[in-house]
Design a protein around this motif. Structure first.
Motif, mmCIF file in Angstrom:
data_model
loop_
_atom_site.group_PDB
_atom_site.id
_atom_site.type_symbol
_atom_site.label_atom_id
_atom_site.label_comp_id
_atom_site.label_asym_id
_atom_site.label_seq_id
_atom_site.Cartn_x
_atom_site.Cartn_y
_atom_site.Cartn_z
ATOM 1 N N SER A 186 -53.867 -101.658 17.284
ATOM 2 C CA SER A 186 -54.526 -102.957 16.551
ATOM 3 C C SER A 186 -53.781 -103.893 16.228
ATOM 4 O O SER A 186 -52.407 -103.482 15.813
ATOM 5 C CB SER A 186 -55.309 -102.785 15.593
ATOM 6 O OG SER A 186 -56.011 -103.973 14.941
ATOM 7 N N ASP A 187 -53.898 -105.203 16.437
ATOM 8 C CA ASP A 187 -52.716 -106.208 15.891
ATOM 9 C C ASP A 187 -53.267 -107.167 14.665
ATOM 10 O O ASP A 187 -52.847 -108.037 14.566
ATOM 11 C CB ASP A 187 -52.423 -107.214 16.932
ATOM 12 C CG ASP A 187 -53.537 -107.971 17.599
ATOM 13 O OD1 ASP A 187 -54.820 -107.894 16.874
ATOM 14 O OD2 ASP A 187 -53.502 -108.325 18.969
ATOM 15 N N ARG A 188 -54.448 -106.423 14.190
ATOM 16 C CA ARG A 188 -54.951 -107.245 12.824
ATOM 17 C C ARG A 188 -54.527 -106.395 11.600
ATOM 18 O O ARG A 188 -55.011 -105.462 11.435
ATOM 19 C CB ARG A 188 -56.727 -107.026 13.176
ATOM 20 C CG ARG A 188 -56.909 -108.006 14.129
ATOM 21 C CD ARG A 188 -58.563 -107.634 14.569
ATOM 22 N NE ARG A 188 -58.820 -106.291 14.667
ATOM 23 C CZ ARG A 188 -59.724 -105.345 14.178
ATOM 24 N NH1 ARG A 188 -60.380 -105.787 13.048
ATOM 25 N NH2 ARG A 188 -59.950 -104.367 14.648
ATOM 26 N N SER A 230 -55.561 -106.789 8.960
ATOM 27 C CA SER A 230 -56.779 -106.586 8.062
ATOM 28 C C SER A 230 -57.125 -105.072 8.051
ATOM 29 O O SER A 230 -57.921 -104.533 7.283
ATOM 30 C CB SER A 230 -58.091 -107.355 8.499
ATOM 31 O OG SER A 230 -58.432 -107.283 9.761
#
Length: 130
Positions: A118-120, A122
Motif C-alpha cells: 500500500s502507498d497509503r 493511513s
C-alpha cells in the motif's frame, strides 16, 4: 487497448509466479516464515499503487526488500469477512520518494501469507500499538 492491459498484467503475473510463488520469506525481527501464494501475487498486482512498475519489481525482489523493511507491528485484520484471519502485520519500506507498506496476513493456523503493498500512510492507523 483494454486487451493490451490485460495481456501485460497476465504476463507480469506469470513472471511473478515463476519467480516467487511458493517461496517462504522472512524478516529479521518478525521471525516467522511468510508464504508467497498465488493469491498473494494476484492481490499484490491488483492493489492500487502510485508506482506500478516499481510495485512489480518489489514483488520480484520481495525477499531482499522485506529483509530491509521496518516492522511496524501487528494491525487489525483488514478483511473482517475472513473468520480465519487473526490480524495483519505491517512493514514499512521506501519506494522512490514515498513510504510504502507491505501487508502480511496472519491466520488462526499460524500461517503467515504475504498479502499486498500500500502507498497509503493511513494504513498505520490500523496498528494495534499506536
Amino acid at each position: 487497448h483494454e486487451n493490451e492491459i490485460k495481456r501485460v498484467w497476465n504476463e507480469k503475473r506469470d513472471i511473478a509466479r515463476k519467480a516467487v510463488q511458493g517461496k517462504f520469506i522472512s524478516h529479521p525481527i518478525f521471525n516467522k516464515r511468510i508464504l508467497i501464494s498465488g493469491k498473494s501475487i494476484k492481490e499484490w498486482l491488483n492493489q492500487p499503487f502510485i508506482y506500478t512498475d516499481e510495485k512489480f519489481e518489489i514483488l520480484l525482489d520481495i525477499e531482499k526488500v522485506l529483509e530491509k523493511a521496518t516492522y511496524m507491528g501487528p494491525a487489525d485484520k483488514h478483511d473482517t469477512s475472513n473468520d480465519r484471519l487473526v490480524q495483519s502485520h505491517i512493514f514499512k519500506t521506501q519506494v522512490k520518494d514515498i513510504d510504502a507498506f507491505i501487508v502480511v496476513w496472519e491466520y488462526d493456523s499460524h500461517d503467515y501469507i504475504l498479502h499486498s503493498i500500500s502507498d497509503r500512510p493511513s494504513i498505520l492507523n490500523t496498528l494495534k500499538n499506536k
